[in-house]
Design an enzyme around this catalytic site. Structure first.
Site, PDB file in Angstrom:
ATOM      1  N   GLU A  50      -3.525 -16.164 -23.160  1.00 29.51           N
ATOM      2  CA  GLU A  50      -2.009 -16.215 -21.728  1.00 29.51           C
ATOM      3  C   GLU A  50      -1.585 -17.353 -21.848  1.00 29.51           C
ATOM      4  O   GLU A  50      -1.348 -18.042 -20.952  1.00 29.51           O
ATOM      5  CB  GLU A  50      -2.734 -15.586 -20.327  1.00 29.51           C
ATOM      6  CG  GLU A  50      -3.929 -15.740 -20.095  1.00 29.51           C
ATOM      7  CD  GLU A  50      -4.791 -14.870 -19.096  1.00 29.51           C
ATOM      8  OE1 GLU A  50      -4.016 -14.447 -18.497  1.00 29.51           O
ATOM      9  OE2 GLU A  50      -5.727 -14.543 -18.214  1.00 29.51           O
ATOM     10  N   ARG A  92      -9.182  -5.754 -13.636  1.00 29.07           N
ATOM     11  CA  ARG A  92      -9.686  -7.207 -12.978  1.00 29.07           C
ATOM     12  C   ARG A  92     -10.434  -7.330 -11.333  1.00 29.07           C
ATOM     13  O   ARG A  92     -10.213  -6.587 -10.563  1.00 29.07           O
ATOM     14  CB  ARG A  92      -7.873  -6.715 -12.209  1.00 29.07           C
ATOM     15  CG  ARG A  92      -6.582  -7.049 -13.026  1.00 29.07           C
ATOM     16  CD  ARG A  92      -6.106  -7.488 -12.402  1.00 29.07           C
ATOM     17  NE  ARG A  92      -4.529  -7.804 -12.827  1.00 29.07           N
ATOM     18  CZ  ARG A  92      -3.662  -6.768 -13.807  1.00 29.07           C
ATOM     19  NH1 ARG A  92      -3.512  -5.834 -13.317  1.00 29.07           N
ATOM     20  NH2 ARG A  92      -2.396  -7.806 -14.195  1.00 29.07           N
ATOM     21  N   ARG A 125       5.460 -17.289 -11.659  1.00 21.57           N
ATOM     22  CA  ARG A 125       5.529 -15.413 -11.753  1.00 21.57           C
ATOM     23  C   ARG A 125       6.180 -14.908 -10.218  1.00 21.57           C
ATOM     24  O   ARG A 125       6.130 -14.360 -10.222  1.00 21.57           O
ATOM     25  CB  ARG A 125       4.732 -14.970 -12.608  1.00 21.57           C
ATOM     26  CG  ARG A 125       3.048 -15.370 -11.180  1.00 21.57           C
ATOM     27  CD  ARG A 125       1.901 -14.232 -12.867  1.00 21.57           C
ATOM     28  NE  ARG A 125       1.411 -13.512 -12.506  1.00 21.57           N
ATOM     29  CZ  ARG A 125       0.177 -13.370 -13.030  1.00 21.57           C
ATOM     30  NH1 ARG A 125      -0.809 -13.994 -13.936  1.00 21.57           N
ATOM     31  NH2 ARG A 125      -0.107 -12.114 -12.556  1.00 21.57           N
ATOM     32  N   ASN A 136       2.038 -11.723 -18.600  1.00 16.75           N
ATOM     33  CA  ASN A 136       2.306 -11.873 -17.002  1.00 16.75           C
ATOM     34  C   ASN A 136       2.348 -13.766 -16.697  1.00 16.75           C
ATOM     35  O   ASN A 136       2.676 -14.288 -16.620  1.00 16.75           O
ATOM     36  CB  ASN A 136       0.936 -11.721 -15.737  1.00 16.75           C
ATOM     37  CG  ASN A 136       1.648  -9.994 -16.237  1.00 16.75           C
ATOM     38  OD1 ASN A 136       2.208  -9.128 -16.805  1.00 16.75           O
ATOM     39  ND2 ASN A 136       0.844  -9.416 -15.244  1.00 16.75           N
ATOM     40  N   ASP A 137       0.198 -14.164 -17.580  1.00 15.97           N
ATOM     41  CA  ASP A 137       0.398 -15.399 -17.920  1.00 15.97           C
ATOM     42  C   ASP A 137       1.438 -15.931 -18.744  1.00 15.97           C
ATOM     43  O   ASP A 137       1.619 -16.940 -18.559  1.00 15.97           O
ATOM     44  CB  ASP A 137      -0.785 -15.751 -17.307  1.00 15.97           C
ATOM     45  CG  ASP A 137      -1.109 -15.360 -16.257  1.00 15.97           C
ATOM     46  OD1 ASP A 137      -0.827 -16.081 -15.163  1.00 15.97           O
ATOM     47  OD2 ASP A 137      -2.204 -15.399 -15.069  1.00 15.97           O
ATOM     48  N   ARG A 163     -13.051  -7.228 -17.699  1.00 11.53           N
ATOM     49  CA  ARG A 163     -12.628  -8.752 -16.892  1.00 11.53           C
ATOM     50  C   ARG A 163     -13.302  -9.803 -16.769  1.00 11.53           C
ATOM     51  O   ARG A 163     -13.642  -9.644 -14.972  1.00 11.53           O
ATOM     52  CB  ARG A 163     -11.483  -9.467 -17.102  1.00 11.53           C
ATOM     53  CG  ARG A 163     -10.727 -11.027 -17.143  1.00 11.53           C
ATOM     54  CD  ARG A 163      -8.989 -11.000 -16.957  1.00 11.53           C
ATOM     55  NE  ARG A 163      -8.715 -10.509 -15.539  1.00 11.53           N
ATOM     56  CZ  ARG A 163      -7.560 -10.505 -15.186  1.00 11.53           C
ATOM     57  NH1 ARG A 163      -6.272 -10.839 -15.687  1.00 11.53           N
ATOM     58  NH2 ARG A 163      -7.417 -10.696 -13.984  1.00 11.53           N
ATOM     59  N   CYS A 172      -1.818  -6.599 -22.017  1.00  8.50           N
ATOM     60  CA  CYS A 172      -2.163  -5.749 -20.581  1.00  8.50           C
ATOM     61  C   CYS A 172      -1.871  -6.663 -19.615  1.00  8.50           C
ATOM     62  O   CYS A 172      -1.961  -6.333 -18.756  1.00  8.50           O
ATOM     63  CB  CYS A 172      -3.918  -5.947 -20.221  1.00  8.50           C
ATOM     64  SG  CYS A 172      -3.691  -7.368 -19.869  1.00  8.50           S
ATOM     65  N   HIS A 208       0.626  -1.139  -0.187  1.00  3.49           N
ATOM     66  CA  HIS A 208       0.046  -0.072  -0.038  1.00  3.49           C
ATOM     67  C   HIS A 208       1.178   1.212   0.191  1.00  3.49           C
ATOM     68  O   HIS A 208       0.655   2.435  -0.809  1.00  3.49           O
ATOM     69  CB  HIS A 208      -0.902   0.159   1.251  1.00  3.49           C
ATOM     70  CG  HIS A 208      -1.719  -1.076   1.093  1.00  3.49           C
ATOM     71  ND1 HIS A 208      -2.591  -1.997  -0.156  1.00  3.49           N
ATOM     72  CD2 HIS A 208      -2.173  -2.333   1.475  1.00  3.49           C
ATOM     73  CE1 HIS A 208      -3.390  -2.121   0.282  1.00  3.49           C
ATOM     74  NE2 HIS A 208      -3.135  -2.634   1.442  1.00  3.49           N
TER      75      HIS A 208
HETATM   76  C1  PEP Z   1      -1.228 -11.262 -17.465  1.00  2.31           C
HETATM   77  O1  PEP Z   1      -1.896 -12.481 -17.310  1.00  2.31           O
HETATM   78  O2  PEP Z   1      -0.879 -11.003 -18.368  1.00  2.31           O
HETATM   79  C2  PEP Z   1      -2.754 -10.361 -16.971  1.00  2.31           C
HETATM   80  C3  PEP Z   1      -2.692  -8.937 -17.514  1.00  2.31           C
HETATM   81  O3  PEP Z   1      -3.304 -10.641 -16.180  1.00  2.31           O
HETATM   82  P1  PEP Z   1      -3.023 -11.428 -14.358  1.00  2.31           P
HETATM   83  O4  PEP Z   1      -1.677 -10.210 -14.558  1.00  2.31           O
HETATM   84  O5  PEP Z   1      -4.755 -10.348 -13.584  1.00  2.31           O
HETATM   85  O6  PEP Z   1      -3.136 -12.859 -14.366  1.00  2.31           O
HETATM   86 MG    MG Z   2      -3.159 -13.863 -16.001  1.00  2.33          MG
END
Ligand code: PEP
Ligand code: MG
Length: 603
Positions: free
Chosen positions: A439, A303, A473, A462-463, A339, A510, A196
């Site tokens: 993803e 999200r 991750r 990210n995924d 989403r 994203c 935070h």
């Molecule tokens: C991703 O996986 O890149 C993504 C944007 O979703 P999250 O980080 O919420 O899994």
């Molecule tokens: Mg994701």
């Protein structure tokens, strides 16, 4: 004796900017927790009353704080609601009462035992978001304990002149009590990128370095400090030449960032006339304010699971609808991509106990979980479809789709939900665009097939990196292998974008990659249409887009796709960035995302 020589601490820079000033060190003494047993029922009941009263007083404190919160911190008012929920959480509140009543423990000991149990539950899940929640629980319990032991005056409110705040940890309740105009920077022993303090500091534009581990031990009250919120460096008792060097850097960095922020509301068009839409990723409705201030041209990723996670009970359709509708109204005419629930794996919710799984990241999560509980899913779909009624700026997006079969089932649920709304004559957006996050590697392999059945793609790097490179991750031991510039990933993005464009649909990206300004040439050259990112990065990313030529970026990417390792690509990108955006490079090179070295340990 006080040390006088210049020394340096290294932490994580979580809010850009440089501050030079005196340290205001806050060290909170430990509360001593006595152990004794209460033998008679009367004494136990009295102890329970003492606990209940302390909880009520802390609750009132939070409510008062919430009312007096500064206007620029309003978005954190909801955190105080979370605090109130933690206070009354049955794992803490009921359990403490039970330990006093049935085991005869004194209140401080009982609360301490409860806290340890909660910590064990949290530690069994390897997730940074949850660890941040654990620090919330810690702050709340600490406050109750201080009240019970008569040590509840806030030391944070005693900061009287402008200074750099050095402390072990800082809860939002402490932060809102601070006279923030007196705080030149934050230096914390604890914390992480998603803590935070990081969020508060970056939304207020106050430089911050967290996770220094030893700041409160090494820094004495009144020490002169230099805090670099980009590199994560904290220089203690700097010498004359270092001060001079940083004064100059501070002046030029501030004027650079001011200039960039002035341009943020304008469109991001490359030198050769190509427009890239830059949107924001948000987790709560309140995040929209910063997104708009920083020039977001839409919400590219909402999200929604966070609104489900921070609560004890299950939200109602009406609550969800109001939340989504407000976001759509605030952003109109720009689009809002909602989403559907991406819960499970590391994102857990108290109202949805999941079975223990050996491999939660590959288990019952996201759309798979929604398909197991179609009633919950349909309730969310109704709220989303209704939110777009009349406004027509809401888009529906499914996470973690792995192939056509799954997509088709999801679309059947959307069709059934629409029919239900029609029957009940409830207004909704009949033509709401439906897209998917790409993803999972299998989705990339069949991107051409998926593209012909959806209205847009959004690549979740990210995924996608996690599943492509088989690198968890959240696992620090393999963090060096989480390579955003791995040739496999770049080929996958290229393949996905080409498939989408062939089918005539747009592609956004994203994942965190989007918010890293140094990746702009790569993503422009890969022909991504929209970049969606954390709001703080928007002004810098838009600035670099305006300084780029898409033709040149495409040439760079053509060459890049022939390279064999992430390190080669990183080196080439560094050269390009240093040459094309020297100012940005010089200010931020210390934060340049280096690919880690593959470690080979000789035995
Ligand atoms: C991703 O996986 O890149 C993504 C944007 O979703 P999250 O980080 O919420 O899994
Ligand atoms: Mg994701």
């Amino acid at each position: 004796m006080k040390k006088v020589k210049q020394t340096k601490l290294k932490g994580i820079g979580v809010s850009q900017g440089i501050a030079i000033g005196k340290a205001f060190v806050v060290k909170r003494g430990r509360i001593s927790i006595p152990y004794y047993l209460l033998w008679n029922e009367e004494a136990r009941e009295e102890e329970c009353r003492r606990f209940e009263e302390a909880v009520r007083e802390v609750e009132n404190e939070f409510l008062k704080l919430k009312q007096s919160i500064r206007s620029d911190l309003q978005e954190y008012a909801s955190l105080l609601d979370v605090y109130c929920m933690i206070l009354r959480d049955h794992l803490i509140y009921d359990e403490t009462l039970r330990l006093i009543r049935h085991k005869g423990l004194n209140v401080l000991w009982a609360l301490n035992v409860t806290m340890e149990k909660v910590r064990k539950i949290f530690e069994s899940v390897d997730d940074t978001c949850l660890l941040d929640r654990m620090s919330d629980v810690g702050s709340v319990v600490d406050r109750v304990m201080r009240r019970l032991s008569g040590q509840h005056q806030s030391i944070f409110s005693t900061i009287t002149e402008r200074a750099i705040l050095v402390t072990h940890d800082l809860s939002p309740a402490d932060a809102v009590q601070l006279q923030l105009e007196k705080v030149m920077a934050f230096v914390l022993d604890m914390g992480g990128r998603t803590s935070h303090t990081a969020i508060i500091a970056s939304s207020l534009d106050i430089p911050a370095v967290v996770a220094t581990e030893r700041a409160t031990k090494e820094i004495c009250p009144g020490d002169l400090l230099i805090v670099d919120g980009t590199s994560g460096d904290v220089i203690i008792r700097p010498d004359e030449s270092t001060i001079q060097e940083y004064v100059e850097l501070q002046f030029s960095l501030e004027s650079y960032l001011r200039e960039i922020s002035r341009q943020a509301p304008h469109l991001a068009i490359t030198k050769d006339g190509h427009r890239i839409r830059v949107e924001a990723n948000v987790e709560l409705l309140e995040d929209v304010v910063l997104a708009k201030d920083n020039g977001a041209e839409g919400i590219g990723l909402y999200r929604t699971e966070f609104a489900f996670m921070n609560r004890e009970d299950f939200p109602t359709e009406e609550e969800l609808y109001q939340d989504y509708r407000q976001m759509a109204e605030l952003m109109a005419p720009h689009s809002v991509t909602i989403r559907t629930l991406d819960i499970g794996a590391e994102k857990l919710s108290p109202w949805l106990p999941l079975p223990p799984e050996t491999n939660p990241a590959l288990g019952l999560r996201s759309v798979r979980l929604c398909l197991k509980y179609p009633e919950i899913f349909k309730m969310q779909l109704r709220a989303i479809l209704r939110a777009g009624a009349g406004l027509k700026n809401v888009r529906l997006m499914f996470p973690l789709v792995s192939g056509i079969g799954e997509l088709r089932v999801l679309k059947v649920l959307v069709r059934e939900t629409k029919e239900e709304l029609q029957r009940k004559r409830i207004p909704f957006d009949e033509d709401m665009p439906v897209g998917i996050m790409v993803e999972v590697p299998s989705a990339v392999a069949v991107a051409d097939l998926l593209a012909s059945e959806v209205d847009f793609f959004s690549i979740g790097t990210n995924d996608l990196i996690q599943y492509t490179l088989a690198v968890d991750r959240h696992n620090e031991y393999v963090a060096h292998m989480f390579e955003s510039l791995h040739p496999a990933l770049l080929r996958m993005i290229k393949f996905t974008v080409d498939a989408a464009h062939k089918a005539g649909i747009p592609v956004s990206l994203c994942g965190e990659m989007s918010g890293e300004p140094f990746y702009v040439p790569v993503l422009l050259g890969l022909d991504v249409d929209v970049l969606s990112m954390n709001a703080q990065s928007i002004p810098r990313v838009k600035n670099l887009i305006r300084r780029s030529s898409r033709v040149e970026c495409r040439k760079f990417v053509e060459n890049m796709l022939l390279m064999k390792t992430a390190s080669d690509i990183n080196r080439a990108l560094k050269e390009l960035v240093a040459c094309q955006f020297p100012e940005e490079y010089n200010f931020f090179k210390s934060g340049f995302p280096d690919p880690g070295e593959i470690i080979y340990e000789k035995r």
